[in-house]
Design a protein around this motif. Structure first.
Motif, mmCIF file in Angstrom:
data_model
loop_
_atom_site.group_PDB
_atom_site.id
_atom_site.type_symbol
_atom_site.label_atom_id
_atom_site.label_comp_id
_atom_site.label_asym_id
_atom_site.label_seq_id
_atom_site.Cartn_x
_atom_site.Cartn_y
_atom_site.Cartn_z
ATOM 1 N N ASN A 125 -5.300 11.425 -0.301
ATOM 2 C CA ASN A 125 -6.875 11.808 -0.582
ATOM 3 C C ASN A 125 -7.465 11.436 -1.831
ATOM 4 O OD1 ASN A 125 -7.178 13.366 1.739
ATOM 5 N ND2 ASN A 125 -6.020 14.762 1.019
ATOM 6 N N GLN A 126 -6.696 11.420 -3.090
ATOM 7 C CA GLN A 126 -7.239 11.158 -4.420
ATOM 8 C C GLN A 126 -7.701 9.747 -4.555
ATOM 9 O OE1 GLN A 126 -5.007 13.028 -7.820
ATOM 10 N NE2 GLN A 126 -3.424 13.352 -6.314
ATOM 11 N N LEU A 127 -6.844 8.815 -3.827
ATOM 12 C CA LEU A 127 -7.238 7.319 -3.894
ATOM 13 C C LEU A 127 -8.366 7.096 -3.044
ATOM 14 C CD1 LEU A 127 -3.546 6.135 -3.952
ATOM 15 C CD2 LEU A 127 -5.016 6.098 -6.046
ATOM 16 N N VAL A 128 -8.578 7.857 -1.973
ATOM 17 C CA VAL A 128 -9.603 7.426 -0.763
ATOM 18 C C VAL A 128 -10.843 7.744 -1.711
ATOM 19 C CG1 VAL A 128 -10.612 8.200 1.185
ATOM 20 C CG2 VAL A 128 -8.436 7.414 1.187
ATOM 21 N N ASN A 129 -10.876 9.102 -2.250
ATOM 22 C CA ASN A 129 -12.010 9.616 -2.577
ATOM 23 C C ASN A 129 -12.441 9.216 -4.312
ATOM 24 O OD1 ASN A 129 -12.535 11.137 -0.203
ATOM 25 N ND2 ASN A 129 -11.211 12.734 -1.343
ATOM 26 N N ASN A 130 -11.495 8.862 -5.026
ATOM 27 C CA ASN A 130 -11.880 8.349 -6.461
ATOM 28 C C ASN A 130 -10.718 7.266 -6.739
ATOM 29 O OD1 ASN A 130 -12.765 8.458 -8.954
ATOM 30 N ND2 ASN A 130 -11.384 10.036 -9.560
ATOM 31 N N MET A 179 -8.688 2.530 3.080
ATOM 32 C CA MET A 179 -8.082 1.860 1.965
ATOM 33 C C MET A 179 -7.668 0.299 2.001
ATOM 34 S SD MET A 179 -7.816 4.124 -0.776
ATOM 35 C CE MET A 179 -6.565 3.433 -1.851
ATOM 36 N N THR A 180 -7.178 -0.223 3.099
ATOM 37 C CA THR A 180 -6.673 -1.517 3.309
ATOM 38 C C THR A 180 -8.111 -2.399 3.552
ATOM 39 O OG1 THR A 180 -6.780 -1.260 5.746
ATOM 40 C CG2 THR A 180 -4.652 -1.307 4.303
ATOM 41 N N GLU A 181 -9.144 -1.724 3.758
ATOM 42 C CA GLU A 181 -10.468 -2.652 4.001
ATOM 43 C C GLU A 181 -10.988 -2.911 2.509
ATOM 44 O OE1 GLU A 181 -12.891 -0.085 6.367
ATOM 45 O OE2 GLU A 181 -12.136 -0.961 8.276
ATOM 46 N N ARG A 182 -10.755 -2.119 1.568
ATOM 47 C CA ARG A 182 -11.399 -2.126 0.118
ATOM 48 C C ARG A 182 -10.355 -2.659 -0.706
ATOM 49 N NH1 ARG A 182 -13.120 3.712 -1.538
ATOM 50 N NH2 ARG A 182 -11.451 4.352 -0.354
ATOM 51 N N PHE A 183 -9.054 -2.761 -0.588
ATOM 52 C CA PHE A 183 -8.246 -3.057 -1.632
ATOM 53 C C PHE A 183 -7.010 -3.925 -1.117
ATOM 54 C CE2 PHE A 183 -9.697 1.126 -2.853
ATOM 55 C CZ PHE A 183 -10.329 0.981 -3.726
ATOM 56 N N ASP A 184 -6.390 -4.809 -1.957
ATOM 57 C CA ASP A 184 -5.240 -5.534 -1.756
ATOM 58 C C ASP A 184 -4.196 -4.724 -1.520
ATOM 59 O OD1 ASP A 184 -6.791 -7.555 -1.812
ATOM 60 O OD2 ASP A 184 -6.180 -8.458 -3.954
ATOM 61 N N PHE A 185 -3.136 -4.973 -0.240
ATOM 62 C CA PHE A 185 -2.128 -4.304 -0.075
ATOM 63 C C PHE A 185 -0.954 -5.209 0.077
ATOM 64 C CE2 PHE A 185 -4.498 -0.511 0.364
ATOM 65 C CZ PHE A 185 -3.836 0.467 0.566
ATOM 66 N N VAL A 186 0.098 -4.951 -0.301
ATOM 67 C CA VAL A 186 1.458 -5.467 0.220
ATOM 68 C C VAL A 186 2.393 -4.427 0.988
ATOM 69 C CG1 VAL A 186 1.502 -7.084 -1.642
ATOM 70 C CG2 VAL A 186 2.555 -4.821 -2.237
ATOM 71 N N CYS A 187 3.470 -4.936 1.549
ATOM 72 C CA CYS A 187 4.214 -4.126 2.442
ATOM 73 C C CYS A 187 5.598 -4.553 2.107
ATOM 74 C CB CYS A 187 4.236 -4.335 3.985
ATOM 75 S SG CYS A 187 2.810 -3.591 4.714
ATOM 76 N N HIS A 188 6.586 -3.250 1.768
ATOM 77 C CA HIS A 188 7.739 -3.358 1.154
ATOM 78 C C HIS A 188 8.717 -2.675 2.161
ATOM 79 C CE1 HIS A 188 11.248 -3.673 -1.432
ATOM 80 N NE2 HIS A 188 11.248 -2.505 -1.799
ATOM 81 N N LEU A 195 1.520 3.533 -2.698
ATOM 82 C CA LEU A 195 0.590 4.569 -2.152
ATOM 83 C C LEU A 195 1.605 5.359 -1.326
ATOM 84 C CD1 LEU A 195 -2.708 3.910 -0.403
ATOM 85 C CD2 LEU A 195 -1.160 5.606 0.479
ATOM 86 N N ARG A 196 1.720 6.645 -1.794
ATOM 87 C CA ARG A 196 2.777 7.626 -1.081
ATOM 88 C C ARG A 196 1.478 8.638 -0.640
ATOM 89 N NH1 ARG A 196 4.849 3.641 -1.822
ATOM 90 N NH2 ARG A 196 6.738 3.447 -3.257
ATOM 91 N N ASP A 246 -8.274 0.557 -12.524
ATOM 92 C CA ASP A 246 -7.128 -0.363 -13.187
ATOM 93 C C ASP A 246 -6.204 -0.470 -12.075
ATOM 94 O OD1 ASP A 246 -6.502 2.498 -13.283
ATOM 95 O OD2 ASP A 246 -5.935 2.443 -15.343
ATOM 96 N N ILE A 247 -6.002 -0.012 -10.960
ATOM 97 C CA ILE A 247 -5.165 -0.445 -10.044
ATOM 98 C C ILE A 247 -5.365 -1.627 -9.146
ATOM 99 C CG2 ILE A 247 -3.646 0.404 -8.025
ATOM 100 C CD1 ILE A 247 -4.003 3.331 -9.053
ATOM 101 N N GLY A 248 -4.783 -2.785 -9.359
ATOM 102 C CA GLY A 248 -5.143 -3.846 -8.557
ATOM 103 C C GLY A 248 -4.762 -4.153 -7.496
ATOM 104 N N PHE A 249 -3.645 -3.342 -6.684
ATOM 105 C CA PHE A 249 -3.220 -3.499 -5.539
ATOM 106 C C PHE A 249 -2.482 -2.293 -5.179
ATOM 107 C CE2 PHE A 249 -0.320 -5.720 -8.104
ATOM 108 C CZ PHE A 249 1.155 -5.602 -7.185
ATOM 109 N N TYR A 250 -2.125 -2.079 -3.951
ATOM 110 C CA TYR A 250 -1.232 -0.877 -3.510
ATOM 111 C C TYR A 250 -0.155 -1.582 -2.473
ATOM 112 C CZ TYR A 250 -4.986 1.932 -4.910
ATOM 113 O OH TYR A 250 -6.079 2.448 -5.799
ATOM 114 N N GLU A 251 0.977 -0.766 -2.600
ATOM 115 C CA GLU A 251 2.280 -1.134 -1.790
ATOM 116 C C GLU A 251 2.461 0.056 -0.802
ATOM 117 O OE1 GLU A 251 6.192 -3.066 -3.179
ATOM 118 O OE2 GLU A 251 6.405 -1.059 -3.071
ATOM 119 N N VAL A 252 2.966 -0.256 0.326
ATOM 120 C CA VAL A 252 3.354 0.736 1.441
ATOM 121 C C VAL A 252 4.510 0.303 2.113
ATOM 122 C CG1 VAL A 252 1.076 1.915 1.775
ATOM 123 C CG2 VAL A 252 1.832 0.039 3.248
ATOM 124 N N ALA A 253 5.301 1.378 2.710
ATOM 125 C CA ALA A 253 6.340 0.786 3.685
ATOM 126 C C ALA A 253 5.949 0.803 4.988
ATOM 127 C CB ALA A 253 7.449 1.819 3.610
#
Length: 283
Positions: free
Chosen positions: A21-26, A55-64, A15-16, A30-37
């Motif tokens: 905006n696109q990911l929040v609204n739509n 986003m973090t309330e709705r989807f799985d996240f990892v941190c890198h 997630l950059r 087919d994206i199972g999880f997101y990653e952020v620094a």
């Protein structure tokens, strides 16, 4: 290989901020999880902070992570590690990963530098990883990194990587593009490296593109599409170890969402193909 132990599933996307905006609204299905620094989000508030929280309330996240500097001789930044711990808890982040490299020496170097492949470095880095895990009260995943020089090398890259992971008792973030880049630049077999990875420790994987400077010199940029040999290496990894969560990295020259989703779709397709084949095999 049993795939039920993973805390994630499917194909992920880094997630950059230009994508937020696109990911929040739509959000794509087919994206199972997101990653952020975590460094890029820990102090963010206001509208961006609220969007990130949604986003973090709705989807799985990892941190890198980008700045833990595990190979440095500078003191470990435990204040930062505690901030990461709070961030992981606040957003229910599934995993935290970092690079097997260093990026500081009396201050930040703003680049990921290679750690010498020596037994002394194994002990040094493993002790720092253990300390991070003690503070976080969870295992972290360590990524095999791209490198362009190997100062003071006493052992091979894979032997060094495996020694650190074993001594630290940590997990693995498997980067397929980095294997391909390093195998090209340093003249070893990518398949042999892949087969030597401690598969039982894989937490998830990265796949990305790179820049071709010369036939025998590739630069890991995350700024281009994934090339066919790297896709083949991912397919080989699934054949060897079963399907594991796999994330597409794209940090520069970020294309339209449709192009990113095509590559995410390729990850999904490879995973589904393995699952279909595996399901036909007798138990």
């Amino acid at each position: 290989m049993d795939t039920t132990h993973y805390s994630l599933c499917g194909a992920g996307l880094g997630l950059r901020r230009p994508l937020l905006n696109q990911l929040v609204n739509n959000p794509p299905d087919d994206i199972g999880f997101y990653e952020v620094a975590p460094e890029n989000w820990i102090t963010v508030g206001g509208k961006l902070g609220k969007q990130f929280r949604s986003m973090t309330e709705r989807f799985d996240f990892v941190c890198h992570g980008l700045s833990l500097s595990l190979g440095s001789t500078d003191p470990l930044d435990e204040v930062f590690v505690l901030a990461v711990k709070q961030f992981l808890a606040e957003h229910n982040i599934k995993l935290y990963s970092e690079h097997l490299s260093y990026c500081s020496k009396d201050g930040h170097l703003y680049d990921l530098m290679p750690i010498p492949f020596t037994s002394e470095a194994v002990t040094h880095v493993a002790q720092r990883i253990k300390r991070v895990q003690d503070i976080l009260e969870q295992k972290i995943a360590i990524e095999n990194v791209s490198y362009y020089a190997a100062p003071g090398q006493e052992m091979s890259e894979i032997d060094f990587f495996n020694a650190v992971v074993s001594e630290a008792d940590c997990n693995v973030l498997l980067d397929l593009n980095n294997i391909y880049v390093n195998s090209t630049n340093h003249g070893y077999k990518a398949d042999a490296f892949l087969k030597a990875i401690p598969a039982q420790r894989i937490a998830y994987a990265h796949i990305a593109g790179h820049h071709v400077e010369a036939k025998d010199f590739l630069v890991d940029t995350h700024g281009a599409s994934v090339v066919d040999p790297v896709w083949k290496l991912l397919k080989k990894a699934y054949q060897l170890y079963g399907v594991f969560p796999t994330l597409l990295e794209r940090d520069f020259n970020i294309p339209e969402m449709g192009e990113l989703l095509q590559e995410v779709g390729t990850i999904n397709a490879l995973q589904e193909a393995w699952t279909r084949q595996y399901a036909k095999q007798p138990a």
